[in-house]
Write a protein that holds these residues in place. Structure first.
Motif, PDB file in Angstrom:
ATOM      1  N   THR A  39      11.797  -5.975  -0.853  1.00 14.61           N
ATOM      2  CA  THR A  39      11.881  -6.969  -1.911  1.00 14.61           C
ATOM      3  C   THR A  39      12.470  -8.273  -1.380  1.00 14.61           C
ATOM      4  OG1 THR A  39      12.250  -5.146  -3.442  1.00 14.61           O
ATOM      5  CG2 THR A  39      12.717  -7.352  -4.256  1.00 14.61           C
ATOM      6  N   PRO A  40      11.811  -9.399  -1.618  1.00 17.23           N
ATOM      7  CA  PRO A  40      12.357 -10.676  -1.136  1.00 17.23           C
ATOM      8  C   PRO A  40      13.721 -10.985  -1.765  1.00 17.23           C
ATOM      9  CG  PRO A  40      10.092 -10.952  -1.896  1.00 17.23           C
ATOM     10  CD  PRO A  40      10.530  -9.579  -2.303  1.00 17.23           C
ATOM     11  N   ALA A  41      14.685 -11.362  -0.927  1.00 19.57           N
ATOM     12  CA  ALA A  41      16.007 -11.751  -1.412  1.00 19.57           C
ATOM     13  C   ALA A  41      15.855 -12.959  -2.339  1.00 19.57           C
ATOM     14  CB  ALA A  41      16.905 -12.082  -0.227  1.00 19.57           C
ATOM     15  N   PRO A  42      16.667 -13.067  -3.376  1.00 20.20           N
ATOM     16  CA  PRO A  42      17.890 -12.332  -3.639  1.00 20.20           C
ATOM     17  C   PRO A  42      17.675 -11.021  -4.405  1.00 20.20           C
ATOM     18  CG  PRO A  42      17.676 -14.047  -5.280  1.00 20.20           C
ATOM     19  CD  PRO A  42      16.500 -14.187  -4.339  1.00 20.20           C
ATOM     20  N   PHE A  43      16.440 -10.667  -4.718  1.00 25.35           N
ATOM     21  CA  PHE A  43      16.171  -9.345  -5.288  1.00 25.35           C
ATOM     22  C   PHE A  43      16.407  -8.312  -4.197  1.00 25.35           C
ATOM     23  CE2 PHE A  43      14.281 -11.943  -8.419  1.00 25.35           C
ATOM     24  CZ  PHE A  43      14.004 -11.192  -9.543  1.00 25.35           C
ATOM     25  N   LYS A  44      16.537  -7.054  -4.590  1.00 28.56           N
ATOM     26  CA  LYS A  44      16.686  -5.987  -3.601  1.00 28.56           C
ATOM     27  C   LYS A  44      15.955  -4.743  -4.087  1.00 28.56           C
ATOM     28  CE  LYS A  44      21.209  -4.736  -5.459  1.00 28.56           C
ATOM     29  NZ  LYS A  44      22.625  -4.595  -5.176  1.00 28.56           N
ATOM     30  N   THR A  45      15.663  -3.868  -3.151  1.00 25.61           N
ATOM     31  CA  THR A  45      15.046  -2.589  -3.479  1.00 25.61           C
ATOM     32  C   THR A  45      16.161  -1.557  -3.535  1.00 25.61           C
ATOM     33  OG1 THR A  45      13.030  -3.238  -2.324  1.00 25.61           O
ATOM     34  CG2 THR A  45      13.302  -0.892  -2.785  1.00 25.61           C
ATOM     35  N   VAL A  46      16.265  -0.863  -4.658  1.00 22.26           N
ATOM     36  CA  VAL A  46      17.369   0.081  -4.835  1.00 22.26           C
ATOM     37  C   VAL A  46      16.934   1.535  -4.726  1.00 22.26           C
ATOM     38  CG1 VAL A  46      18.795  -1.517  -6.158  1.00 22.26           C
ATOM     39  CG2 VAL A  46      17.155  -0.053  -7.366  1.00 22.26           C
ATOM     40  N   LYS A  47      15.613   1.782  -4.769  1.00 23.17           N
ATOM     41  CA  LYS A  47      15.149   3.168  -4.689  1.00 23.17           C
ATOM     42  C   LYS A  47      13.696   3.180  -4.255  1.00 23.17           C
ATOM     43  CE  LYS A  47      15.095   7.395  -7.460  1.00 23.17           C
ATOM     44  NZ  LYS A  47      15.342   7.965  -8.790  1.00 23.17           N
ATOM     45  N   ALA A  48      13.344   4.137  -3.399  1.00 21.72           N
ATOM     46  CA  ALA A  48      11.949   4.316  -2.986  1.00 21.72           C
ATOM     47  C   ALA A  48      11.644   5.806  -2.955  1.00 21.72           C
ATOM     48  CB  ALA A  48      11.718   3.693  -1.611  1.00 21.72           C
ATOM     49  N   GLU A  49      10.660   6.197  -3.737  1.00 26.21           N
ATOM     50  CA  GLU A  49      10.178   7.580  -3.762  1.00 26.21           C
ATOM     51  C   GLU A  49       8.740   7.566  -3.263  1.00 26.21           C
ATOM     52  OE1 GLU A  49      10.768   9.340  -7.671  1.00 26.21           O
ATOM     53  OE2 GLU A  49      12.415   7.935  -7.997  1.00 26.21           O
ATOM     54  N   ILE A  50       8.457   8.389  -2.271  1.00 27.80           N
ATOM     55  CA  ILE A  50       7.140   8.358  -1.632  1.00 27.80           C
ATOM     56  C   ILE A  50       6.639   9.782  -1.398  1.00 27.80           C
ATOM     57  CG2 ILE A  50       5.955   7.784   0.514  1.00 27.80           C
ATOM     58  CD1 ILE A  50       7.758   5.386   0.761  1.00 27.80           C
ATOM     59  N   ASP A  51       5.418  10.030  -1.819  1.00 26.43           N
ATOM     60  CA  ASP A  51       4.690  11.255  -1.477  1.00 26.43           C
ATOM     61  C   ASP A  51       3.484  10.768  -0.669  1.00 26.43           C
ATOM     62  OD1 ASP A  51       3.365  13.662  -1.288  1.00 26.43           O
ATOM     63  OD2 ASP A  51       3.015  13.876  -3.443  1.00 26.43           O
ATOM     64  N   LEU A  52       3.665  10.657   0.640  1.00 22.28           N
ATOM     65  CA  LEU A  52       2.708   9.968   1.511  1.00 22.28           C
ATOM     66  C   LEU A  52       1.503  10.847   1.828  1.00 22.28           C
ATOM     67  CD1 LEU A  52       2.312   7.272   2.975  1.00 22.28           C
ATOM     68  CD2 LEU A  52       3.334   8.336   4.991  1.00 22.28           C
ATOM     69  N   ARG A  53       0.531  10.799   0.937  1.00 17.75           N
ATOM     70  CA  ARG A  53      -0.738  11.504   1.090  1.00 17.75           C
ATOM     71  C   ARG A  53      -1.714  10.888   0.116  1.00 17.75           C
ATOM     72  NH1 ARG A  53      -1.573  14.763  -3.391  1.00 17.75           N
ATOM     73  NH2 ARG A  53       0.290  15.010  -4.657  1.00 17.75           N
ATOM     74  N   PRO A  54      -3.002  10.956   0.397  1.00 20.42           N
ATOM     75  CA  PRO A  54      -3.959  10.498  -0.605  1.00 20.42           C
ATOM     76  C   PRO A  54      -3.741  11.274  -1.911  1.00 20.42           C
ATOM     77  CG  PRO A  54      -5.038  10.780   1.502  1.00 20.42           C
ATOM     78  CD  PRO A  54      -3.660  11.381   1.639  1.00 20.42           C
ATOM     79  N   GLY A  55      -3.538  10.550  -2.991  1.00 16.65           N
ATOM     80  CA  GLY A  55      -3.225  11.173  -4.267  1.00 16.65           C
ATOM     81  C   GLY A  55      -1.730  11.317  -4.507  1.00 16.65           C
ATOM     82  N   GLY A  56      -0.923  10.991  -3.514  1.00 13.30           N
ATOM     83  CA  GLY A  56       0.524  11.080  -3.662  1.00 13.30           C
ATOM     84  C   GLY A  56       1.059   9.897  -4.445  1.00 13.30           C
TER      85      GLY A  56
END
Length: 161
Positions: A39-56
């Motif tokens: 996320t471009p500052a001054p915003f921030k990324t606070v959480k990332a959930e990833i199911d890295l597969r097609p359909g994830g």
């Protein structure tokens, strides 16, 4: 990079960056890295959930300087390690259709991240935001697609260099 963007519907950010393709891929696919650059500052990324597969499914939550959170949920369509990542905001896990909810006026789009080794080292990086119509593409551009995605890429490079 065989996809030919439609200039009326697609927004494109293309650069050669001094980071190997494997590190660019890791930055896009590992939650502990995404929260450090996405996320471009001054915003921030606070959480990332990833199911890295097609359909994830995926959900990346951004936070404003005032503390307001914006979850960006979607679905991976194509996952080709160190080469291509395609995702969309109009589907959730297992390709279930959803109404977009992404903090950007809930604008529906498909993202395409292309990664290729650059001559002389580094990575040829191309990010494409694909839209259903010209109005959506125009609105996304006016929201600052190039500036925002460019700033985020600068943060990715700084983190992974």
């Amino acid at each position: 990079m065989t996809y030919i963007p439609n200039p009326k519907l697609d927004l494109v950010l293309e650069r050669t960056v001094p980071v190997p393709p494997e590190k660019v891929w890791a930055a896009w696919t590992r939650p502990e890295l995404i929260v450090q650059w996405f996320t471009p500052a001054p915003f921030k990324t606070v959480k990332a959930e990833i199911d890295l597969r097609p359909g994830g499914g995926n959900c990346i939550t951004m936070e404003s300087p005032e503390g307001e959170q914006y979850p960006n949920a979607g679905c991976y369509l194509v996952v080709e390690t160190n080469r291509l990542l395609v995702f969309t905001s109009v589907m959730g896990a297992d390709y279930r259709p959803v109404a977009p909810s992404n903090g950007a006026e809930d604008l529906p789009f498909t993202g395409r991240i292309e990664i290729a080794p650059a001559d002389g080292g580094g990575t040829l990086y191309r990010a494409i935001a694909m839209h259903a119509d010209e109005d959506a593409s125009r609105r996304h551009a006016e929201m600052g697609f190039h500036e925002g995605w460019g700033a985020a890429l600068d943060q990715l490079v700084a983190l992974m260099s």
